[in-house]
Design an enzyme around this catalytic site. Structure first.
Site, PDB file in Angstrom:
ATOM      1  N   LYS A  80       0.852  -1.200   0.000  1.00 37.56           N
ATOM      2  CA  LYS A  80       0.000   0.000   0.000  1.00 37.56           C
ATOM      3  C   LYS A  80       0.886   1.247   0.000  1.00 37.56           C
ATOM      4  CE  LYS A  80      -3.865   1.996   2.701  1.00 37.56           C
ATOM      5  NZ  LYS A  80      -4.719   1.839   3.893  1.00 37.56           N
ATOM      6  N   SER A 155      -9.797   1.858   3.035  1.00 38.68           N
ATOM      7  CA  SER A 155      -8.928   2.615   2.162  1.00 38.68           C
ATOM      8  C   SER A 155      -7.904   1.765   1.416  1.00 38.68           C
ATOM      9  CB  SER A 155      -8.186   3.680   2.969  1.00 38.68           C
ATOM     10  OG  SER A 155      -7.323   3.062   3.918  1.00 38.68           O
ATOM     11  N   SER A 179      -9.968  -0.568   7.266  1.00 34.71           N
ATOM     12  CA  SER A 179      -9.396  -0.461   5.922  1.00 34.71           C
ATOM     13  C   SER A 179      -8.699  -1.697   5.399  1.00 34.71           C
ATOM     14  CB  SER A 179      -8.415   0.698   5.854  1.00 34.71           C
ATOM     15  OG  SER A 179      -9.123   1.879   5.644  1.00 34.71           O
TER      16      SER A 179
HETATM   17  N1  GLN Z   1     -13.127   4.172   6.320  1.00 33.50           N
HETATM   18  C1  GLN Z   1     -12.529   4.617   7.552  1.00 33.50           C
HETATM   19  C2  GLN Z   1     -12.080   6.048   7.405  1.00 33.50           C
HETATM   20  O1  GLN Z   1     -12.354   6.608   6.405  1.00 33.50           O
HETATM   21  C3  GLN Z   1     -11.388   3.738   7.910  1.00 33.50           C
HETATM   22  C4  GLN Z   1     -10.180   4.028   7.140  1.00 33.50           C
HETATM   23  C5  GLN Z   1      -9.014   3.206   7.558  1.00 33.50           C
HETATM   24  O2  GLN Z   1      -9.143   2.196   8.252  1.00 33.50           O
HETATM   25  N2  GLN Z   1      -7.851   3.687   7.188  1.00 33.50           N
HETATM   26  O3  GLN Z   1     -11.472   6.620   8.234  1.00 33.50           O
END
Ligand code: GLN
Length: 487
Positions: A80, A155, A179
């Site tokens: 990532k 994400s 995420s």
């Molecule tokens: N969807 C959540 C957010 O937007 C989690 C994102 C994540 O785990 N990085 O913060």
């Protein structure tokens, strides 16, 4: 084809010298060339560097054969775009880092390399890991390999899509509020968020430091156990990593789960839960009973407050963490007449809309007069949420839930409605607030269109062994993980 195989299958073939690391790597690169124009899981990758690493792995294999100290020798793993890999670009899918290149390896990358992995590629994500759909990327959206009109989750959407589309053998992502688990569920792979403190975050660009964890995306549970073992452990460079011994997680996969108690939280099986997702999880619960686990209804009474609590704490931490991107220290710069103008022009041009929204929210909840009402209160509610879990774990060994309320939604469907987007994390966020571990694994498909459904298991702090044993037993007694995409 080699790119469709798992770490354990490829490791056996490498050990018997049936295949070379170069052949495995080339099959991933060929797949990327074939499908990534449609999927867009990768922001970039360096094929020559990946092949050079593969040749080095092949030389080691010829010279020394396979040895237990390098469990990932010759296995291509993609990363990532939020983790530092020496001499590779690091953008966090943002414009603000410009042409920034990492000067060192994150601890997890050092560990993967020491274990012999071929570390390659920069996987797409929501900018600074803020989002649930990988639409918030300055490099364009990633598509779900099961249906390219749909989101892969986020994400870490690129990490999930790349594994699902067989563009790499496994990948790394990060999980601050779901995420890893949410995109794994939506793309039909296994995604593991370790206990807070299990894995060093040194070399991870911080989003919300009290919640962030790094974890693997794999095609099955055994591979997740292997990667967790390689990456875990105390690191003096991350004071939140905990000096707790690292077990051999693969040894926990005994197949025997008789007598283990699984908690089913009554607050999770209601509300906006899609009927097909609910039906798949109900069948999985029955499967666990058949396998000898005991299902116990539990209550996590503060569940309703999780999203609000998370979006106060995460945005507060993000607003301070992202202050460092100012046009002076890193990446892109837009000049101004004085430093204040330089900062504001750089940040105005460099950050996308969702990142700006969160910085504004986070700055607000930390500002004087509002700190007590929002931030401090959210910290107190966070403690209550953690206590809910610790209390439940007094009677159960792990908790079983859906990973997401629905299967993958359409690209664009929620991008104008941040609240709807935030609600897609309803089942994953509490795990981060509580600091416990969680894993998502495939448990079925919706019918029309055919889209993967994910089952989530939540484990005690440092309870990864039991959680993985439960996940593995289910996987071995179902065929969901074998259903791959014809792409
Ligand atoms: N969807 C959540 C957010 O937007 C989690 C994102 C994540 O785990 N990085 O913060």
């Amino acid at each position: 084809m080699l790119n469709q195989l798992t770490i354990s299958e490829l490791t056996a073939k490498l050990a018997s010298r049936d295949v070379s690391a170069r052949e495995i790597t080339q099959s991933c690169l060929d797949q990327i060339a074939r499908v990534d124009g449609k999927i867009h899981a990768f922001i970039s990758y360096d094929a020559a560097d990946a092949l050079a690493q593969a040749d080095a792995a092949d030389q080691l294999l010829s010279a020394k054969g396979r040895d237990a100290s390098r469990p990932l020798l010759g296995i291509p793993i993609a990363i990532k775009d939020v983790l530092a890999v020496k001499n590779q670009p690091l953008n966090c899918a943002s414009k603000i880092l410009g042409k920034f290149t990492s000067t060192y390896d994150a601890t997890v990358i050092e560990k993967l390399k020491a274990a012999g992995a071929i570390v390659f590629g920069r996987l797409n994500m929501d900018e600074f890991a803020m989002g649930s759909s990988t639409e918030n990327s300055a490099f364009g959206a990633t598509c779900n390999p099961w249906d390219i009109t749909r989101i892969p989750g986020g994400s870490s959407g690129g990490s999930a899509a790349a594994v699902a589309a067989n563009e790499c053998i496994a990948s790394l992502g990060t999980d601050t509020g779901g995420s890893i688990r949410q995109p794994a569920a939506l793309c039909g792979c296994v995604g593991l968020k370790p206990t807070y403190g299990r894995i060093s975050r040194y070399g991870l660009v911080a989003y919300a430091s009290s919640l962030d964890q790094i974890g693997p995306f794999t095609k099955n549970v055994a591979d997740a156990a292997t990667l967790l073992g390689v990456m875990s452990g105390h690191d003096l460079r991350d004071s939140t990593s905990i000096p707790q011994p690292v077990p051999d997680y693969t040894k926990a996969l005994t197949g025997d789960i008789r007598g283990l108690k699984l908690g089913l939280p009554k607050e999770y099986m209601v509300g906006g839960l899609d009927p097909e997702v609910k039906a798949a999880v109900d069948v999985a619960v029955k499967k666990y009973e058949e396998l000898g686990a005991e299902i116990v209804e539990i209550s996590l009474p503060h569940t309703d407050y999780a999203i609000a609590t998370y979006y106060i704490i995460a945005t507060a931490e993000a607003s301070t963490n992202l202050a460092r991107f100012d046009g002076i220290r890193y990446g892109a710069r837009v000049d101004g007449a004085d430093p204040a103008e330089l900062y504001s022009k750089t940040r105005g041009a460099g950050f996308g809309a969702e990142v700006k929204r969160r910085i504004i929210l986070g700055t607000y909840v930390l500002s004087s007069g509002y700190y007590d009402a929002y931030y401090l209160r959210a910290q107190k509610v966070r403690t209550l949420i953690r206590q809910d879990f610790l209390k439940a774990f007094e009677t159960v060994d792990a908790i079983i839930t859906p990973t997401t309320p629905t299967a993958a939604f359409k690209i664009g469907e929620k991008s104008d409605d941040p609240l709807q987007m935030y609600l897609s994390d309803i089942f994953t966020i509490s795990c981060n607030l509580a600091g416990i571990c969680g894993v998502s694994l495939p448990c079925g498909f919706t019918q029309n269109p055919k889209l993967p459904i994910g089952l989530q298991l939540l484990g005690k702090p440092f309870g990864e062994e039991t959680m993985l044993r439960l996940a593995h037993a289910y996987e071995q007694n179902t065929a969901w993980h074998q259903q791959r995409i014809a792409i």
